[in-house]
Design a protein around this motif. Sequence first.
Motif, PDB file in Angstrom:
ATOM      1  N   GLU A 197      -3.814  22.631 -25.396  1.00 38.80           N
ATOM      2  CA  GLU A 197      -4.233  23.867 -25.888  1.00 38.80           C
ATOM      3  C   GLU A 197      -3.218  24.973 -25.699  1.00 38.80           C
ATOM      4  N   SER A 211      -8.427  18.208 -24.889  1.00 41.04           N
ATOM      5  CA  SER A 211      -8.407  19.777 -25.327  1.00 41.04           C
ATOM      6  C   SER A 211      -7.652  20.580 -24.550  1.00 41.04           C
ATOM      7  N   LYS A 212      -7.590  20.400 -22.969  1.00 36.03           N
ATOM      8  CA  LYS A 212      -6.931  21.025 -22.199  1.00 36.03           C
ATOM      9  C   LYS A 212      -5.154  20.681 -22.478  1.00 36.03           C
ATOM     10  N   SER A 230     -12.732  17.209 -22.823  1.00 38.19           N
ATOM     11  CA  SER A 230     -12.330  18.555 -22.139  1.00 38.19           C
ATOM     12  C   SER A 230     -10.894  18.154 -21.609  1.00 38.19           C
ATOM     13  N   GLN A 263      -5.765  19.888 -32.449  1.00 34.47           N
ATOM     14  CA  GLN A 263      -6.570  20.370 -31.262  1.00 34.47           C
ATOM     15  C   GLN A 263      -7.968  19.863 -31.500  1.00 34.47           C
ATOM     16  N   ASP A 264      -8.684  19.879 -32.909  1.00 36.65           N
ATOM     17  CA  ASP A 264     -10.040  19.594 -33.013  1.00 36.65           C
ATOM     18  C   ASP A 264      -9.949  18.340 -32.868  1.00 36.65           C
ATOM     19  N   THR A 315      -9.988  17.571 -28.970  1.00 30.66           N
ATOM     20  CA  THR A 315     -11.326  17.812 -28.529  1.00 30.66           C
ATOM     21  C   THR A 315     -12.427  16.653 -28.705  1.00 30.66           C
ATOM     22  N   GLU A 316     -12.378  16.254 -30.033  1.00 27.30           N
ATOM     23  CA  GLU A 316     -13.516  15.168 -30.639  1.00 27.30           C
ATOM     24  C   GLU A 316     -13.276  14.178 -29.857  1.00 27.30           C
TER      25      GLU A 316
END
Length: 530
Positions: free
Chosen positions: A451, A447-448, A444, A435-436, A439-440
């Motif tokens: 999630e 991340s979506k 978005s 997840q991290d 996101t990096e």
Amino acid sequence: MADTTDTTDTPAADAGEKQPKSVRVVLLALMIAMMLAMLDNMIIGTAMPTIVGELGGLEHLSWVVTAYTLATAASTPLWGKLGDMYGRKGTFLSSIVLFLIGSALSGMAQNMSELIGFRAVQGLGAGGLMVGVMAIIGDLIPPRERGKYQGMMAGVMALAMIGGPLVGGTITDNWGWRWAFYINLPLGVIALVAVSAVLHLPKKRSKARIDYLGAGLLTVGITAIVLVTTWGGTEYAWSSARIMELIGIGVAALVGFVFWQTRAAEPVLPLHIFRSLNFTLMSVIGFITGFVMFGATLFLPLYQQAVQGASATNSGLLLLPMLGAMLVTSMVAGRVTTNTGKYKVFPIVGSALMIVGLYLLSTMDTGTSRLTSGVFMAVVGLGMGCLMQITMLVAQNSVEMKDMGVASSSTTLFRTLGSSFGVAIMGALFNHRVQDVMTERGGSLGSKLTEQSAQLDAKSLEKLPVLVREAYQHAVSAGTHSAFLLGAVVAVVAFVAAVFVKEVPLKGAGPKEDGKPDAPAAQPSVVEAV
């Protein structure tokens, strides 16, 4: 205390001519029974998408596996104790029948709720299958000879892990998902007939009552632990009220269980077996072996599919370097132990190889070739092969014959709990890291995508934009790095435990070099048992 009497006299020695063939038939039946328990989850995992498509209930999907796992873990100690009290053969046959009933009912399930309930019945039987196999080997074969036979059992485990997904996919595609359960029936009947006809063990009669309070407290404690490791970080946050409640219930139940076992007339898990240093150390090593093995079998196929572009259909074959090495080493370790009576070297070398192999796996990135990752997996497999069956052998050698069942069930239970913790903790670390990184690198959108779950299937990956797909590959590499590095750190505990193992002479090993015989083993020889 229990009044347990042996009603079988020692047979005539002239039965020795026939015993090798009889033992082989019994062992074949035991291996079939063990494969039933090992194959089941492997096959069902492949069939689950089809099952959900027909029965619906996607929100209850995880319970199909969880119900089976919970029932298996909770019933394992009770099956071991029942075998000690009332005889191994009848108890083992009962577990096979219960497993087959659960399999037949699961195949006939009309909705997800029924399937979950029937899977729990199946799991109750599976708990007795694993314990029964190991305890019967403990009854039949003197410890000095036991290593080579338990190496064969490790081979069955490896075969089930490799072949399970392939068999599951083939059955589901050609016969339908219900046959993933029905396939157990003919195999189970063969095992039933062979065990009934050929296995002859001393009969037991016990006037003791079953320790229902102890069994209940242990069941509640184990159930709470497994639910914490299953739900934590997925269904519920680790800090949520539900997880905290389960932790509290689990701790209270297990503390109450330990307190009661010191007072029960016929305890489910006699605490005196833990007075043996070797038994306690083997329990620790078995827990860590389960932690590492099931974590590895979860994340290695995921890495090879997501990062190396391997086909999901052949996910079982992807583990061949690790499982093949485990099979060969386990059989060699069994043979060496049988021929020499020496075994301490295997836990030490095995845990050291496991540490090295897991560290090597943690270094894999998006550029690691399949050959390189295969070599790293083989190192882990060599380590696990040194540990898988030696832990059971030494644990059984550390207790009296009357406690053979609880020793086998306890060792199996610790390995099962280790696998639950391994999948949960390594999985939580993996998901968090993925997840991290998503996101990096993916912003978005990345991340979506992850999630809900950090694991994407091959079809989902193909539909992603190139940049997002590359971000996911880097994320999976980072996640596996963290998971395997944690595994390497945990494996250090196994190495420390292995160093303190005392090489107690194996029962049935015959005269020692100083000319003094070992203490007589309180168990039948192969000739006496078959």
